[in-house]
Design a protein around this motif. Sequence first.
Motif, PDB file in Angstrom:
ATOM      1  N   ILE A   1     -61.929  39.657  52.512  1.00 48.28           N
ATOM      2  CA  ILE A   1     -62.947  38.727  52.679  1.00 48.28           C
ATOM      3  C   ILE A   1     -62.390  37.366  52.886  1.00 48.28           C
ATOM      4  N   ALA A   2     -61.142  37.058  52.072  1.00 49.87           N
ATOM      5  CA  ALA A   2     -60.602  35.888  52.326  1.00 49.87           C
ATOM      6  C   ALA A   2     -59.874  35.655  53.657  1.00 49.87           C
ATOM      7  N   LEU A   3     -59.421  36.651  54.292  1.00 53.19           N
ATOM      8  CA  LEU A   3     -59.044  36.586  55.514  1.00 53.19           C
ATOM      9  C   LEU A   3     -59.926  36.246  56.707  1.00 53.19           C
ATOM     10  N   LEU A   4     -61.143  37.020  56.515  1.00 50.37           N
ATOM     11  CA  LEU A   4     -62.202  36.725  57.497  1.00 50.37           C
ATOM     12  C   LEU A   4     -62.593  35.429  57.452  1.00 50.37           C
ATOM     13  N   VAL A   5     -62.799  34.679  56.331  1.00 49.30           N
ATOM     14  CA  VAL A   5     -63.329  33.501  56.116  1.00 49.30           C
ATOM     15  C   VAL A   5     -62.530  32.634  56.442  1.00 49.30           C
ATOM     16  N   ARG A   6     -60.977  32.785  56.304  1.00 47.82           N
ATOM     17  CA  ARG A   6     -60.023  31.947  56.751  1.00 47.82           C
ATOM     18  C   ARG A   6     -59.911  32.052  58.200  1.00 47.82           C
ATOM     19  N   THR A   7     -60.254  33.258  58.969  1.00 50.30           N
ATOM     20  CA  THR A   7     -60.184  33.252  60.388  1.00 50.30           C
ATOM     21  C   THR A   7     -61.302  32.813  61.096  1.00 50.30           C
ATOM     22  N   PHE A   8     -62.345  33.096  60.624  1.00 44.42           N
ATOM     23  CA  PHE A   8     -63.548  32.847  61.249  1.00 44.42           C
ATOM     24  C   PHE A   8     -64.642  31.535  60.973  1.00 44.42           C
ATOM     25  N   ALA A   9     -64.284  31.267  59.867  1.00 46.21           N
ATOM     26  CA  ALA A   9     -65.153  30.165  59.183  1.00 46.21           C
ATOM     27  C   ALA A   9     -64.488  28.944  58.671  1.00 46.21           C
ATOM     28  N   TYR A  10     -63.794  28.847  57.652  1.00 50.19           N
ATOM     29  CA  TYR A  10     -63.148  27.699  57.024  1.00 50.19           C
ATOM     30  C   TYR A  10     -61.677  28.013  56.758  1.00 50.19           C
ATOM     31  N   GLU A  11     -61.120  27.067  57.080  1.00 47.39           N
ATOM     32  CA  GLU A  11     -59.389  27.144  56.531  1.00 47.39           C
ATOM     33  C   GLU A  11     -59.037  25.943  55.862  1.00 47.39           C
ATOM     34  N   PRO A  12     -58.296  26.074  54.935  1.00 44.98           N
ATOM     35  CA  PRO A  12     -57.854  24.782  54.189  1.00 44.98           C
ATOM     36  C   PRO A  12     -56.658  24.470  54.560  1.00 44.98           C
ATOM     37  N   PHE A  13     -56.417  22.973  54.692  1.00 43.05           N
ATOM     38  CA  PHE A  13     -55.147  22.214  54.956  1.00 43.05           C
ATOM     39  C   PHE A  13     -54.875  21.156  54.247  1.00 43.05           C
TER      40      PHE A  13
END
Length: 248
Positions: A26-38
């Motif tokens: 789920i974390a990978l899906l969110v990071r890939t398709f929704a939001y990624e932290p920087f």
Amino acid sequence: MEKLVQKKKPGGLFDTLKTVFWAIVIALLVRTFAYEPFNIPSGSMIPTLLVGDYLFVSKYSYGYSKHSLPFSLPLIPGRILSSEPKRGDVIVFKLPADPSQDYIKRVIGLPGDTVQVKQGRLYINNEMVQRERIEDYILTDGTGQAIAVPQYLETLPGGKVHRILEIFGDQGPADNTDPFTVPEGHYFMMGDNRDNSADSRAFPARFRFVPFENLVGRAEFLFYSKDSSQPIYDLGSIRFDRLFKGVN
């Protein structure tokens, strides 16, 4: 007779591993398709972004390319579900010269634009961009000394208003450039800290313009901010006034 209810035994290690697995998916899906932290490691976007800011970038804003995926896996050809950036957007992108590096800058030039800096003033398509002098920005240098830096409100074509700094006034090292014409499918990026930013003005000629494919996403809002020069346990160095602040 009253029945005894048998308690269900915990699933043990298997259930724990299964929970961890789905949490990672789920974390990978969110990071890939929704939001990624920087996080922001340099001062090139001051005053908009400070060193020690942590922000979320929307991955869906411009569609998806291989750089949307972990490790830039080459599973997406070109760009899909694409949407064009707007002038003035603050964008995380992969450095054309080294796609393993993430940079964050503001979109100044769109495909077909001519961009030039003359005597510190920004020109887009041969028109001087409007700017207004406002109060000085108080910047802390490497020795901890506070210095007053000239600050302006810049209004880009299309109406986007944002703040910029001119540490050396209009006599900085990149305050006089050749005219650059942005190729189709590429963008010209600049930092808001104009005299302290490695951007499209300074990149080698063959890497000057950022390909559409290299865009990772648009900076949306800060979720944490702390003076990184202070110890991690120093709660007084957390910038509470910047928490959950949108990126303009």
